[in-house]
Design a protein around this motif. Structure first.
Motif, PDB file in Angstrom:
ATOM      1  N   ARG A   1       0.170  -4.974   3.878  1.00  0.00           N
ATOM      2  CA  ARG A   1      -0.582  -5.819   2.942  1.00  0.00           C
ATOM      3  C   ARG A   1      -1.540  -6.742   3.696  1.00  0.00           C
ATOM      4  NH1 ARG A   1       3.550  -8.716  -0.752  1.00  0.00           N
ATOM      5  NH2 ARG A   1       1.639  -9.600  -1.616  1.00  0.00           N
TER       6      ARG A   1
ATOM      7  N   ALA B   1      -4.454  -4.566   4.875  1.00  0.00           N
ATOM      8  CA  ALA B   1      -5.318  -4.177   3.753  1.00  0.00           C
ATOM      9  C   ALA B   1      -6.206  -5.345   3.330  1.00  0.00           C
ATOM     10  CB  ALA B   1      -4.466  -3.691   2.578  1.00  0.00           C
ATOM     11  N   ARG B   2      -5.640  -6.547   3.357  1.00  0.00           N
ATOM     12  CA  ARG B   2      -6.477  -7.693   2.992  1.00  0.00           C
ATOM     13  C   ARG B   2      -7.558  -7.940   4.047  1.00  0.00           C
ATOM     14  NH1 ARG B   2      -3.993 -12.505   0.037  1.00  0.00           N
ATOM     15  NH2 ARG B   2      -3.765 -10.720  -1.345  1.00  0.00           N
TER      16      ARG B   2
ATOM     17  N   TRP C   1      -8.970  -5.771   5.859  1.00  0.00           N
ATOM     18  CA  TRP C   1     -10.012  -4.750   5.682  1.00  0.00           C
ATOM     19  C   TRP C   1     -10.920  -5.086   4.498  1.00  0.00           C
ATOM     20  CZ3 TRP C   1      -6.560   0.305   6.056  1.00  0.00           C
ATOM     21  CH2 TRP C   1      -6.323   0.598   7.412  1.00  0.00           C
ATOM     22  N   SER C   2     -10.331  -5.738   3.486  1.00  0.00           N
ATOM     23  CA  SER C   2     -11.074  -5.965   2.240  1.00  0.00           C
ATOM     24  C   SER C   2     -11.854  -7.274   2.247  1.00  0.00           C
ATOM     25  CB  SER C   2     -10.117  -6.043   1.041  1.00  0.00           C
ATOM     26  OG  SER C   2      -9.201  -5.007   1.064  1.00  0.00           O
TER      27      SER C   2
ATOM     28  N   ARG D   1     -10.209   0.621  10.086  1.00  0.00           N
ATOM     29  CA  ARG D   1     -10.237   1.102   8.698  1.00  0.00           C
ATOM     30  C   ARG D   1     -10.753   2.538   8.690  1.00  0.00           C
ATOM     31  NH1 ARG D   1     -12.528  -2.185   3.491  1.00  0.00           N
ATOM     32  NH2 ARG D   1     -12.476  -0.463   2.010  1.00  0.00           N
TER      33      ARG D   1
ATOM     34  N   SER E   1     -12.637   5.280   3.181  1.00  0.00           N
ATOM     35  CA  SER E   1     -11.803   4.335   2.425  1.00  0.00           C
ATOM     36  C   SER E   1     -12.641   3.216   1.806  1.00  0.00           C
ATOM     37  CB  SER E   1     -10.739   3.729   3.348  1.00  0.00           C
ATOM     38  OG  SER E   1     -11.348   2.922   4.341  1.00  0.00           O
TER      39      SER E   1
ATOM     40  N   GLU F   1      -7.294  -3.039  -2.414  1.00  0.00           N
ATOM     41  CA  GLU F   1      -6.300  -3.475  -1.437  1.00  0.00           C
ATOM     42  C   GLU F   1      -4.987  -2.683  -1.515  1.00  0.00           C
ATOM     43  OE1 GLU F   1      -6.966  -7.938  -1.119  1.00  0.00           O
ATOM     44  OE2 GLU F   1      -4.870  -7.747  -0.495  1.00  0.00           O
ATOM     45  N   ASP F   2      -4.516  -2.402  -2.718  1.00  0.00           N
ATOM     46  CA  ASP F   2      -3.240  -1.680  -2.850  1.00  0.00           C
ATOM     47  C   ASP F   2      -3.349  -0.264  -2.294  1.00  0.00           C
ATOM     48  OD1 ASP F   2      -2.180  -3.896  -3.995  1.00  0.00           O
ATOM     49  OD2 ASP F   2      -2.168  -3.098  -6.052  1.00  0.00           O
TER      50      ASP F   2
ATOM     51  N   LEU G   1      -5.529   0.713  -0.067  1.00  0.00           N
ATOM     52  CA  LEU G   1      -5.705   0.596   1.381  1.00  0.00           C
ATOM     53  C   LEU G   1      -4.351   0.409   2.075  1.00  0.00           C
ATOM     54  CD1 LEU G   1      -8.863  -1.703   1.620  1.00  0.00           C
ATOM     55  CD2 LEU G   1      -8.712   0.706   2.310  1.00  0.00           C
ATOM     56  N   ALA G   2      -3.495  -0.387   1.461  1.00  0.00           N
ATOM     57  CA  ALA G   2      -2.187  -0.656   2.079  1.00  0.00           C
ATOM     58  C   ALA G   2      -1.394   0.640   2.268  1.00  0.00           C
ATOM     59  CB  ALA G   2      -1.399  -1.659   1.238  1.00  0.00           C
TER      60      ALA G   2
ATOM     61  N   VAL H   1      -1.728   2.294   5.630  1.00  0.00           N
ATOM     62  CA  VAL H   1      -1.310   1.542   6.812  1.00  0.00           C
ATOM     63  C   VAL H   1       0.163   1.826   7.112  1.00  0.00           C
ATOM     64  CG1 VAL H   1      -1.154  -0.735   7.865  1.00  0.00           C
ATOM     65  CG2 VAL H   1      -2.947  -0.265   6.184  1.00  0.00           C
TER      66      VAL H   1
END
Ligand code: FE
Length: 204
Positions: free
Chosen positions: A53, A56-57, A59-60, A169, A173, A178-179, A181-182, A185
């Protein structure tokens, strides 16, 4: 010289846990297989989902990523992830030019709040030695082929410094939230022995 204090004898709590576990199994009150499932859950599911998480954050959200690199402990604590073996975090970013991986050469230091419990191989003598002496060979065994011009940096964790690799990343993608993307990972890519999954690749 960094302090490295986990070769110390088992703490009182650890001894009590072991004694209780033995007793519960001996009395037939718990099934060792059930315990293994619980441990597996923390090793492979709950723990690394936290780190995923965070990644992902990062990255976002470029501001979050900057906070994560500048003050990892505080940025990770924004999710409520904190605690033992996560006090002094360092986040290292993988790019097309630099590949970071982490090890604990002396024992098994590992960032628990974001990754859970370390996998068995991370604690093994061969990984601890070879991650430093021949990181590219180790990476190849994990299925990571790096171009010769990519610099490999190996970070030796200690009781004072725990590392989280911020993986690159993956291509394709760009449109993911975010979800989603997670989901790309994995634990291993946050140790630096793998790359993040590609979108659409099967989640082994
Ligand atoms: Fe250690």
């Amino acid at each position: 010289m960094a302090k490295h204090d986990h070769d110390a004898p088992l703490s009182d709590t650890q001894l009590r846990v072991r004694a209780l576990e033995s007793l519960l199994i001996e009395k037939g009150l718990v099934d060792p297989a059930a315990l293994d499932i619980l441990i597996d859950t923390y090793e492979n599911k709950v723990g690394p989902r936290n780190g995923a998480r965070v990644v992902a954050r990062a990255w976002s959200d470029p501001d979050y990523k900057q906070r994560l690199l500048d003050d990892p402990g505080a940025a990770i604590a924004e999710f409520g992830f904190s605690g033992r073996q996560g006090e002094d975090m360092v986040v290292v970013e993988n790019t097309s030019e630099v590949h970071n991986m982490t090890v604990c050469t002396l024992c098994s230091c590992y960032p628990w709040p974001v990754l859970g419990l370390p996998p068995v191989w991370y604690k093994s003598a061969p990984y601890r030695a070879r991650a430093v002496s021949e990181p590219r060979a180790v990476l190849r065994e994990f299925g990571v082929e790096l171009d010769e011009n990519v610099e490999v940096r190996v970070w030796d964790s200690t009781a004072e410094m725990r590392y989280l690799v911020l993986p690159e990343r993956p291509a394709g993608s760009e449109d993911l939230g975010e979800d989603e993307l997670a989901e790309l990972v994995t634990r291993d890519c946050m140790i630096g022995v793998a790359k993040a999954r590609s979108p659409g690749a099967s989640s082994a």
